[in-house]
Design a protein around this motif. Structure first.
Motif, PDB file in Angstrom:
ATOM      1  N   TYR A 168      -9.838   0.910   7.941  1.00  0.00           N
ATOM      2  CA  TYR A 168      -8.538   0.793   8.593  1.00  0.00           C
ATOM      3  C   TYR A 168      -8.374   1.853   9.673  1.00  0.00           C
ATOM      4  O   TYR A 168      -7.762   1.597  10.722  1.00  0.00           O
ATOM      5  CB  TYR A 168      -7.410   0.907   7.577  1.00  0.00           C
ATOM      6  CG  TYR A 168      -6.044   0.800   8.224  1.00  0.00           C
ATOM      7  CD1 TYR A 168      -5.569  -0.421   8.678  1.00  0.00           C
ATOM      8  CD2 TYR A 168      -5.252   1.921   8.423  1.00  0.00           C
ATOM      9  CE1 TYR A 168      -4.345  -0.532   9.302  1.00  0.00           C
ATOM     10  CE2 TYR A 168      -4.031   1.830   9.048  1.00  0.00           C
ATOM     11  CZ  TYR A 168      -3.577   0.591   9.481  1.00  0.00           C
ATOM     12  OH  TYR A 168      -2.362   0.497  10.108  1.00  0.00           O
ATOM     13  N   HIS A 199     -11.829   1.293   2.231  1.00  0.00           N
ATOM     14  CA  HIS A 199     -10.734   0.622   2.937  1.00  0.00           C
ATOM     15  C   HIS A 199     -10.064   1.573   3.930  1.00  0.00           C
ATOM     16  O   HIS A 199      -9.727   1.174   5.058  1.00  0.00           O
ATOM     17  CB  HIS A 199      -9.687   0.121   1.938  1.00  0.00           C
ATOM     18  CG  HIS A 199     -10.207  -0.952   1.030  1.00  0.00           C
ATOM     19  ND1 HIS A 199      -9.530  -1.361  -0.094  1.00  0.00           N
ATOM     20  CD2 HIS A 199     -11.336  -1.698   1.080  1.00  0.00           C
ATOM     21  CE1 HIS A 199     -10.225  -2.310  -0.697  1.00  0.00           C
ATOM     22  NE2 HIS A 199     -11.321  -2.523  -0.006  1.00  0.00           N
ATOM     23  N   VAL A 259      -3.771  -1.889   2.238  1.00  0.00           N
ATOM     24  CA  VAL A 259      -4.693  -0.773   2.466  1.00  0.00           C
ATOM     25  C   VAL A 259      -4.192   0.436   1.685  1.00  0.00           C
ATOM     26  O   VAL A 259      -3.021   0.808   1.764  1.00  0.00           O
ATOM     27  CB  VAL A 259      -4.789  -0.443   3.966  1.00  0.00           C
ATOM     28  CG1 VAL A 259      -5.702   0.751   4.192  1.00  0.00           C
ATOM     29  CG2 VAL A 259      -5.302  -1.645   4.736  1.00  0.00           C
TER      30      VAL A 259
END
Length: 807
Positions: A137, A133, A629
């Protein structure tokens, strides 16, 4: 795409931006897959993103992800669990949570050292879900879709411009555990968090912090670790505060000055409290005076000292706990060495410069420009603080005017004029606080983004500092005014001081301390009540959103078709981060410590609120929010220095509160100089109006130490010296004990220091081993070249020999 947007042409512009952004994501190496969901008037397109192994390795090295070297076999035991086991007592707080995540010795990822890391043979599980993640991101946040100089960079800007409606990582399955007899070991991580953390039955259990870190990341796990630690420390504080409060009830029944006042009859005729008010009888405030004794007694001095030392000790304990957690979660050197520049800063910085620590070429923004922008932001903050003070003056004038209006009325209300004005002013102040808080947060966002801070930690720290200064002034200006300024500049009969033509406020009949307790209760309890109502509205909103989406699905789909995970998560609410959660708790910490002398039950209210708050927040993160996130964090950031500042302010505030607002020192002075039983204390605290006072005849009384000429008596100066001496002794004793605790207790526990050294040693060995392998490979290649050269020479000699023989 809605039909309205198609007609207005908005959708076409957004579609172009989407196409540009998605193409840039493809160029960066991400894999994209689009899923379209057709509804009556709209089409929702979900773009599923994933990163191949090569992209994961590149960005894992770029953003300094840490990967495991070896499993740590040392068992982690809570101090309370260890203490109870030494006493052979069962621990009611412990629980056996299945599938505890293992602890590892780790180091920063390097592609060239892949074989040295634990689990590198399995590419599917080598990087954890939260690490994937972070990589995705990072790419989303730094990818441009237009002019970089105009800030057209990253997914956050696209979300604010409604180009995309959401961007989120997926939850790992549902949160409801499967029906028995399924063993807990087969639960998913989200199901474990729901069953062992987010349910109300877990209110007295330890939080599964390692599971939370595994699922939500270190930043969220550190928040809940701090909140749990703070709530646990509130338990002894609430017990002491409750005992002091109950002790006040006993004093109410036995207090000699209270009995004197209630039995005084018409002995003390008091001067009018305002221009249109009449003289009144001091014995009429019997109940108010007794209520004041409930909050203003000798026990408050002990409570003030206790809470000041409690705050210092709590912060020291959290410092040790945080160092242990940050090392266990591989974040102990995150801010100093490993933290990368913010993606938005990377895209918008005008130049690059070599980092003196890492040696890498990084984006750079000139410090002189940032300093100018920061100073401009400070000027804006000062202006907003002035606005808060203007609202405070407006509330003071409102209370004074309302008091006059009620006093002029012919109803039964004039006797309660001061109480009604004070209570309504507190409620009005609470409403203004809530209204201005929204404005401050938006303004702080704009200023902090404009200042161009390099790292996310620095960005958040400056944003938090701005909002905290504004909210602190907003929340505490009224209590500070009541505690230290109200009733200090009133004057005396015949020579009253005025503000805008109105006579300055005096403390109510029961004294300023009971008014301060009322103000604190209205703000603290009222704010918590409003927050709980907001939590309920969030839950209701989440339920309505899920129901609305479910009804649409039933209308437009067959019942057999299963809803996809990305659709289920799209129905959840957006997680707005931890800022509001931290702010609420730190402001509560301020109320609990700064004005605890005026409200001994504040720790108890905070304890009950936090018990509920932990479970509500847990349910929100597990069941109602889209998965945030995962972010790394070394500690709780600037919130810790803010709490240290609050602790120092609390020591000074409590010292001044006891010295100047409480009646503790005047009673002590009177008992030593006149009567130890406090008989006659009420008359001692009252002065007689001057001879030239044009008020009613006979002369009236008022609170103060003045003669009939309006000059201070010697007792006033004696008390002033005692009060100043008390402040100096109080703060020196508390600060000295706090400093001694800080020196005696190391910030990092000894076992954590050993683990840190062990991890550095293992990382060095892994690097050295890799270097040895490199040297060996070089030697082997050189040997191969020498051997091949020798073979070639021998072959040539043989060929030439044979040719010579042939000749």
């Amino acid at each position: 795409n809605s039909q309205k947007e198609e007609r207005t042409g908005v959708s076409s512009a957004r579609r172009k931006l989407r196409e540009v952004f998605l193409n840039e994501l493809r160029v960066s190496g991400l894999l994209l897959e689009q899923k379209d969901i057709l509804q009556t008037k709209t089409k929702i397109s979900f773009v599923l993103l994933s990163a191949p192994w090569s992209v994961l390795c590149f960005y894992a090295e770029e953003i300094s992800l840490r990967v495991p070297l070896q499993v740590v076999n040392a068992q982690i035991i809570n101090w309370s669990e260890h203490f109870l086991s030494r006493l052979s007592l069962p621990n009611p707080l412990s629980q056996d949570v299945p599938n505890p995540p293992p602890d590892y010795f780790t180091c920063q990822f390097r592609t060239t050292k892949l074989q040295s890391f634990l689990g590198s043979e399995d590419r599917d599980t080598f990087f954890k879900t939260t690490q994937r993640h972070k990589v995705l991101y990072e790419i989303l946040a730094r990818t441009p879709y237009g002019s970089v100089k105009k800030g057209e960079v990253g997914i956050d800007r696209l979300l604010s411009e409604k180009v995309f409606s959401a961007a989120y990582p997926l939850h790992e399955g549902g949160f409801q555990p499967p029906t028995p007899p399924v063993p807990p070991e087969s639960f998913g991580l989200r199901q474990i968090l729901y069953s062992y953390w987010a349910t109300w039955s877990s209110w007295r259990r330890y939080q599964p912090l390692d599971h939370m870190r595994e699922y939500f990341g270190e930043k969220i796990a550190l928040y809940f670790a701090w909140l749990g630690c703070y709530t646990g420390w509130l338990l002894p504080a609430s017990l002491v505060g409750t005992v002091i409060f109950l002790f006040g009830f006993w004093l109410m029944a036995t207090d000699v000055p209270a009995k004197e006042l209630c039995d005084s009859g018409d002995s003390f005729i008091m001067c009018p409290l305002c221009k249109v008010c009449t003289q009144w009888n001091y014995s009429s405030i019997c109940l108010s005076f007794k209520a004041g004794v409930l909050f203003d007694n000798g026990g408050t001095v002990f409570l003030s000292v206790f809470m000041s030392l409690w705050a210092v000790t709590f912060l020291e304990y959290w410092k040790r706990t945080c160092s242990a957690l940050s090392h266990r979660w591989d974040c102990s050197e995150f801010e100093d060495i490993e933290e990368r520049p913010r993606p938005e800063f990377t895209a918008m910085a005008p130049m690059t410069m070599r980092n003196p620590v890492t040696g890498a070429e990084e984006p750079y923004f000139p410090e002189n420009k940032r300093l100018n922008r920061t100073l401009t932001g400070c000027m804006v903050i000062i202006v907003m603080v002035a606005v808060v003070l203007m609202f405070l003056i407006a509330i003071i004038l409102y209370r004074t005017i309302l008091r006059i209006v009620i006093s002029k009325s012919n109803s039964f209300l004039p006797f309660y004029a001061a109480r009604i004005a004070s209570l309504s002013g507190s409620v009005l102040n609470l409403l203004i606080i809530i209204m201005l808080s929204k404005v401050y947060t938006s303004l702080a966002h704009i200023l902090t983004r404009w200042e161009m801070h390099r790292t996310q930690t620095k960005y958040e720290d400056m944003f938090i500092l701005k909002v905290f200064i504004l909210k602190f002034v907003n929340l505490f200006s009224a209590p500070v005014y009541i505690a230290f300024f109200k009733g200090r500049f009133v004057g005396y009969p015949g020579n009253y001081n005025t503000l805008f033509g109105l006579r300055n406020e005096d403390c109510g009949a029961g004294g300023c301390l009971i008014e301060l307790a009322q103000e604190l209760l209205v703000i603290m309890v009222g704010k918590q009540l409003i927050n709980n109502i907001y939590e309920f509205i969030v839950k209701l909103k989440s339920w309505c959103q899920k129901r609305k989406m479910r009804l649409k699905e039933e209308e437009e789909r067959e019942e057999e078709e299963k809803v996809s995970p990305w659709e289920e998560d799209y129905q959840l609410l957006l997680c707005e981060g931890l800022f509001s959660e931290y702010m609420e708790m730190v402001i509560q910490f301020g109320f609990v410590t700064i004005f605890v002398a005026a409200c001994p039950l504040a720790p108890l209210f905070a304890l009950v609120n936090n018990w509920v708050e932990i479970r509500l927040d847990a349910q929100k993160f597990v069941t109602e929010y889209r998965r945030p996130v995962a972010e790394r964090a070394q500690d709780i950031g600037i919130w810790f220095p803010i709490m240290q500042l609050i602790t120092h302010l609390a020591v000074l505030a409590n010292a001044f509160l006891i010295a100047f607002t409480s009646s503790f020192l005047p009673r002590l002075y009177y008992s030593y100089t006149r009567d130890s039983t406090l008989s006659g204390f009420i008359n001692f605290t009252l002065a007689t109006s001057p001879r030239n006072y044009s008020g009613k005849d006979p002369p009236c009384r008022y609170r103060g130490f003045m003669d009939q000429d309006g000059k201070y008596l010697p007792e006033f100066f004696h008390l002033l010296a005692i009060r100043l001496a008390f402040i100096i002794v109080f703060e020196h004793v508390v600060f000295s004990v706090g400093r001694l605790i800080d020196l005696m207790v190391p910030d990092v526990p000894e076992d954590v220091e050993v683990k840190i050294k062990r991890e550095h040693y293992m990382a060095k060995n892994a690097l050295a081993e890799n270097q040895v392998k490199r040297v060996f490979n070089v030697i082997l290649v050189c040997f191969n070249y020498v051997f091949l050269s020798y073979s070639l020479i021998c072959s040539c000699v043989t060929v030439f020999g044979e040719l010579h023989d042939c000749w």
